[in-house]
Design an enzyme around this catalytic site. Sequence first.
Site, mmCIF file in Angstrom:
data_model
loop_
_atom_site.group_PDB
_atom_site.id
_atom_site.type_symbol
_atom_site.label_atom_id
_atom_site.label_comp_id
_atom_site.label_asym_id
_atom_site.label_seq_id
_atom_site.Cartn_x
_atom_site.Cartn_y
_atom_site.Cartn_z
ATOM 1 N N LYS A 42 3.078 9.999 8.376
ATOM 2 C CA LYS A 42 2.443 9.195 9.423
ATOM 3 C C LYS A 42 2.907 9.834 10.796
ATOM 4 O O LYS A 42 2.817 10.934 11.213
ATOM 5 C CB LYS A 42 2.421 7.769 9.445
ATOM 6 N N PHE A 80 0.727 -1.280 -0.154
ATOM 7 C CA PHE A 80 0.125 0.126 0.022
ATOM 8 C C PHE A 80 0.753 1.154 0.001
ATOM 9 O O PHE A 80 1.863 1.450 0.950
ATOM 10 C CB PHE A 80 -0.801 0.130 1.327
ATOM 11 N N ASP A 97 9.261 2.737 1.451
ATOM 12 C CA ASP A 97 8.157 3.321 1.732
ATOM 13 C C ASP A 97 8.199 2.986 3.137
ATOM 14 O O ASP A 97 7.524 1.830 3.824
ATOM 15 C CB ASP A 97 7.137 2.678 1.062
HETATM 16 N N1 PLP Z 1 2.370 4.195 2.303
HETATM 17 C C1 PLP Z 1 2.230 3.526 3.507
HETATM 18 C C2 PLP Z 1 3.310 2.303 3.918
HETATM 19 C C3 PLP Z 1 1.091 3.655 4.101
HETATM 20 O O1 PLP Z 1 0.828 2.826 5.409
HETATM 21 C C4 PLP Z 1 0.197 4.645 4.070
HETATM 22 C C5 PLP Z 1 -0.955 4.875 4.579
HETATM 23 O O2 PLP Z 1 -1.379 3.902 5.160
HETATM 24 C C6 PLP Z 1 0.429 5.445 2.650
HETATM 25 C C7 PLP Z 1 1.823 5.015 2.031
HETATM 26 C C8 PLP Z 1 -0.334 6.609 2.298
HETATM 27 O O3 PLP Z 1 -0.321 7.479 3.217
HETATM 28 P P1 PLP Z 1 -1.416 8.717 3.245
HETATM 29 O O4 PLP Z 1 -2.779 7.995 3.776
HETATM 30 O O5 PLP Z 1 -0.763 9.812 4.319
HETATM 31 O O6 PLP Z 1 -1.491 9.293 2.007
#
Ligand code: PLP
Length: 405
Positions: A254, A140, A225
Site C-alpha cells: 500500500k 484480510f 501484516d
Molecule cells: N493485507 C492487508 C492488511 C490489506 O489491507 C490488504 C489490502 O487491502 C492486503 C493485505 C492485500 O493487498 P493487495 O490488495 O495489495 O493485494
Amino acid sequence: MSGGADPGGANAALTRRWRGALMDNFGTPRLPLVQGRGTWVRDAEGREYLDFVGGIAVNALGHAHPAVVRAVGEQIASLGHVSNLFIAEPTVRLAERLLRLAGREGRVYFSNSGAEANEAAFKIGRLTGRPHLVAATGGFHGRTMGALALTGQEAKRRPFRPLPGDVTHVPYGDADALRAAVGTRTALAVLEPVQGENGVIVPPPGYLRAAREITAASGTLLVLDEIQTGVGRTGRWFAAEAEGVEADVVTLAKGLGGGLPIGATLAFGAAAALLTPGTHGSTFGGNPVVCAAALAVLDTIEEAGLLEAVTRAGERLRRGLRLPAHPLVREIRGAGLLLGVVLGDEVAARVQRAAQDRGLLVNAVAPDVIRLAPPLTVTDGEVDVFVDGLRAALSDVLEETPTAA
Ligand code: PLP
C-alpha cells in the site's frame, strides 16, 4: 447535481466503457477520476473532491507528490527494469532502508502487492517444515489463493475452496483463543495490528505483545501484516511499535510505493534465511522505478516530520467528528490516519454517497463503518473542510431516515 450522476455526461460515458471492457469482479466503480493533486482529485466532468479514500490507504503523500514524480521520472529515464537476474541499486537501498527502519538485521523480499507480500510469508511458513497456520477471523490478507487461505472472511473464501490449508482462524483480539490454537505444529500466526478491511478494528491493549509471547513459546513465526498500518499510517513506521513488538516477518505494501505497486516481506532471525535460491520469485519484484518511488516516500515522511503530523491530524479529525456529538456517530476508532467512523445504524453506503454529493470521498468499509485514510500530508485546513462536510453528509442521511440514530 450529485457526483457522477448525469447519464449524458463524461462520468457516465467512461463508466459505460468500463462496464463494456472490464471484468465485473469489483462491481462498477462509483466514479471516474482523471486527475489528482495532494488530497484533491477531479472527476471526468471537472468536479473536485477531497480524497479521504487515498486509493485505499495507498497514497501516503497524496496525488502527484513532486518527490515521487521526480524519483520515478529520473529512474525510468536511466534504468527502468532489470529483472531479478541483475542488481539495481535502488532495490538494495530500499531493502537496507526498510531494515534500518525496523532497527534489526534481516532480509527483504520484494513483490508487487500486499497479497504477494503475504504469499511470500506463507511460503516462508511452509519452509519451516510445520504444516499448520493460524490467522484471525475477519482478517484480510489478500485475494491470491495463499493469502485468501489466511483471510478470515468467509464470503471471500467460499467460492474458491479448496484453499491451501491447514489454517485455523481464531477470534481477533482474544489472546486465550490464540494460545489455544498455536502449538509446535504451527508454522506461523499472522495478524494485523489493526484490522483495516474488517472495519478498522483495534485489538485490546497488550494483544500483540501476548501474540509475541505465545508464538515465541512454541517456536512459531509471528507474521505481522502491516500492509495497511505500516509506513507511517498510524503515526509510526510500523504500528506494532506501539506495543514494542518485534515480529519474525512483517509484510508491507500500500503506502510504501506512494501509488506505485509494491509489496515487501521483511524477515528477521532464522526466518530471513528460509527462502533459498529457486524457492520463490517475481519478474517485477524489486523493480528500480517502484523502489525509487518508495525511497522518495520514506525520505519525505522523514524529512517533513510526517509521523508527528499524522498523529496531530488524526487527533484533529477525531475531535472534529466527535465534538459536538453527532447523533449518527457512535464511535471513532483506529490509530493515526486510519480511522473508522462507527455509525449508529447500517447506513455507511448512504453516508458514502451523501459525502460524495458534498465533494468528499470516503469508503464504506462495513455496513456501519466509514473508513478514513487520507494522505499523511493532509493539512489542518483540509481536515476542517472534511469534518464540516462529513458532518453535513451525516445530517443529510439522518434527515432521510430519522430512526437511523
Ligand atoms: N493485507 C492487508 C492488511 C490489506 O489491507 C490488504 C489490502 O487491502 C492486503 C493485505 C492485500 O493487498 P493487495 O490488495 O495489495 O493485494
